[in-house]
Write a protein that holds these residues in place. Sequence first.
Motif, mmCIF file in Angstrom:
data_model
loop_
_atom_site.group_PDB
_atom_site.id
_atom_site.type_symbol
_atom_site.label_atom_id
_atom_site.label_comp_id
_atom_site.label_asym_id
_atom_site.label_seq_id
_atom_site.Cartn_x
_atom_site.Cartn_y
_atom_site.Cartn_z
ATOM 1 N N GLU A 171 0.833 -1.209 0.000
ATOM 2 C CA GLU A 171 0.000 0.000 0.000
ATOM 3 C C GLU A 171 0.865 1.255 0.000
ATOM 4 N N LYS A 172 1.944 1.231 0.772
ATOM 5 C CA LYS A 172 2.868 2.368 0.809
ATOM 6 C C LYS A 172 3.491 2.589 -0.564
ATOM 7 N N LEU A 173 3.879 1.496 -1.221
ATOM 8 C CA LEU A 173 4.493 1.595 -2.541
ATOM 9 C C LEU A 173 3.494 2.129 -3.569
ATOM 10 N N LYS A 174 2.246 1.667 -3.491
ATOM 11 C CA LYS A 174 1.205 2.189 -4.385
ATOM 12 C C LYS A 174 1.079 3.698 -4.241
ATOM 13 N N ASN A 175 1.077 4.168 -2.997
ATOM 14 C CA ASN A 175 0.952 5.607 -2.746
ATOM 15 C C ASN A 175 2.144 6.370 -3.335
ATOM 16 N N TYR A 176 3.338 5.810 -3.187
ATOM 17 C CA TYR A 176 4.533 6.429 -3.760
ATOM 18 C C TYR A 176 4.401 6.533 -5.279
ATOM 19 N N ILE A 177 3.970 5.439 -5.906
ATOM 20 C CA ILE A 177 3.859 5.410 -7.367
ATOM 21 C C ILE A 177 2.866 6.446 -7.856
ATOM 22 N N LEU A 178 1.690 6.503 -7.224
ATOM 23 C CA LEU A 178 0.651 7.436 -7.655
ATOM 24 C C LEU A 178 1.030 8.884 -7.347
ATOM 25 N N ILE A 208 12.686 -3.044 -10.343
ATOM 26 C CA ILE A 208 13.247 -2.393 -9.159
ATOM 27 C C ILE A 208 12.936 -3.301 -7.981
ATOM 28 N N TYR A 209 13.962 -3.836 -7.366
ATOM 29 C CA TYR A 209 13.774 -4.783 -6.262
ATOM 30 C C TYR A 209 13.614 -4.038 -4.945
ATOM 31 N N THR A 210 12.688 -4.509 -4.120
ATOM 32 C CA THR A 210 12.439 -3.931 -2.800
ATOM 33 C C THR A 210 12.538 -5.052 -1.781
ATOM 34 N N THR A 211 13.448 -4.943 -0.836
ATOM 35 C CA THR A 211 13.682 -6.051 0.081
ATOM 36 C C THR A 211 14.301 -5.563 1.386
ATOM 37 N N ALA A 212 14.140 -6.367 2.415
ATOM 38 C CA ALA A 212 14.776 -6.069 3.693
ATOM 39 C C ALA A 212 16.149 -6.737 3.799
ATOM 40 N N HIS A 213 16.537 -7.485 2.769
ATOM 41 C CA HIS A 213 17.799 -8.228 2.790
ATOM 42 C C HIS A 213 18.807 -7.591 1.836
ATOM 43 N N ASP A 214 20.051 -7.477 2.273
ATOM 44 C CA ASP A 214 21.074 -6.870 1.423
ATOM 45 C C ASP A 214 21.972 -7.907 0.755
ATOM 46 N N SER A 215 21.588 -9.173 0.811
ATOM 47 C CA SER A 215 22.454 -10.239 0.299
ATOM 48 C C SER A 215 22.049 -10.753 -1.082
ATOM 49 N N TYR A 216 20.992 -10.167 -1.665
ATOM 50 C CA TYR A 216 20.496 -10.677 -2.952
ATOM 51 C C TYR A 216 20.839 -9.765 -4.126
ATOM 52 N N TRP A 217 21.667 -8.765 -3.921
ATOM 53 C CA TRP A 217 21.838 -7.762 -4.967
ATOM 54 C C TRP A 217 22.422 -8.357 -6.242
ATOM 55 N N MET A 218 23.308 -9.360 -6.138
ATOM 56 C CA MET A 218 23.877 -9.959 -7.345
ATOM 57 C C MET A 218 22.802 -10.673 -8.152
ATOM 58 N N LYS A 252 14.368 -1.984 2.426
ATOM 59 C CA LYS A 252 13.282 -1.556 3.310
ATOM 60 C C LYS A 252 13.829 -1.206 4.691
ATOM 61 N N PRO A 253 13.262 -0.208 5.351
ATOM 62 C CA PRO A 253 12.252 0.735 4.837
ATOM 63 C C PRO A 253 12.941 1.833 4.034
ATOM 64 N N TYR A 254 12.372 2.205 2.911
ATOM 65 C CA TYR A 254 12.961 3.236 2.063
ATOM 66 C C TYR A 254 12.023 4.448 2.025
ATOM 67 N N SER A 255 12.609 5.602 1.836
ATOM 68 C CA SER A 255 11.854 6.857 1.835
ATOM 69 C C SER A 255 11.332 7.175 0.437
ATOM 70 N N TYR A 256 10.464 8.150 0.362
ATOM 71 C CA TYR A 256 9.982 8.598 -0.950
ATOM 72 C C TYR A 256 11.127 9.189 -1.767
ATOM 73 N N LYS A 257 12.072 9.843 -1.112
ATOM 74 C CA LYS A 257 13.229 10.398 -1.809
ATOM 75 C C LYS A 257 14.035 9.277 -2.464
ATOM 76 N N ARG A 258 14.237 8.194 -1.731
ATOM 77 C CA ARG A 258 14.981 7.058 -2.307
ATOM 78 C C ARG A 258 14.181 6.424 -3.442
ATOM 79 N N PHE A 259 12.867 6.362 -3.275
ATOM 80 C CA PHE A 259 11.999 5.833 -4.328
ATOM 81 C C PHE A 259 12.126 6.668 -5.604
ATOM 82 N N THR A 260 12.093 7.994 -5.465
ATOM 83 C CA THR A 260 12.186 8.853 -6.651
ATOM 84 C C THR A 260 13.551 8.707 -7.322
ATOM 85 N N GLY A 261 14.594 8.430 -6.531
ATOM 86 C CA GLY A 261 15.909 8.178 -7.114
ATOM 87 C C GLY A 261 15.894 6.937 -7.997
#
Length: 248
Positions: A14-21, A77-87, A100-109
């Motif tokens: 729901e938070k991501l939907k709000n960011y997108i819209l 664009i991957y969204t995750t609480a884990h930093d071990s899957y980036w490869m 996660k959790p990421y801000s709207y500023k990071r989302f816009t980036g």
Amino acid sequence: MNILLIEDEPLTAEKLKNYILKYNSQAKILGPLDKVEKVRRFFLEKIELDLIFSDIELLDGPVFHVLNEIDLPCPIIYTTAHDSYWMNAFQNMGIEYLLKPYSYKRFTGAMLSFEQLKSSFSNKTYAKEEPAGGAGFRYRFLLRKGGGVEVLWVEDIICLRAGEGIIVAHDKKGMTHSLVQQSVTDLESQLNPQKFIRINRSDIVNIQYVQRFEAYGKDTLAIHLSGLNEPLITSKTRSSAFRRWLDS
């Protein structure tokens, strides 16, 4: 813009939907899909997508279990609480990795990265095939090397392989060339389908260099190319098409 959400946390979705819209009020949002099996069923249908936001750990396992099986139609664009899957993420069409959790500023980036990627595809400056015969297919690439420009002729390319965010062209001289501004889907549309075929999510081969092929597993083939040390493996959905193409 059609955007698919793959996310198993309702509040996060729901938070991501709000960011997108907030970023684009005209965006059409599909999903969220919270299970690997739902993602698999979704991609059985031909649906136009511009972008995917995907969590990694879903209710029934990692999303890569299904992404490795399909031909992804757009960047992720991957969204995750884990930093071990980036490869794994960047080997599966990933262009951004939001922890996660990421801000709207990071989302816009992240969205800016996507917009820049789209812009690079729509403002290509390389040469296209001459219009003789109305074919319109690419016949060379212009590559910046050092302070100059090198010409890579399409007929000299054995295969093109995607991985880690770039596409690498293997040529008949045993050299490799990075095509960083490309996507597999873009390249597939630019190449003559009588000479080139996409055999899986990330590989395109030149018929001129196909030496032989053999059964590799259930509904898959191992294709041996001259000038390449290892065979390339077809996906289950493309094996039949490869046989027909080679015999046409």
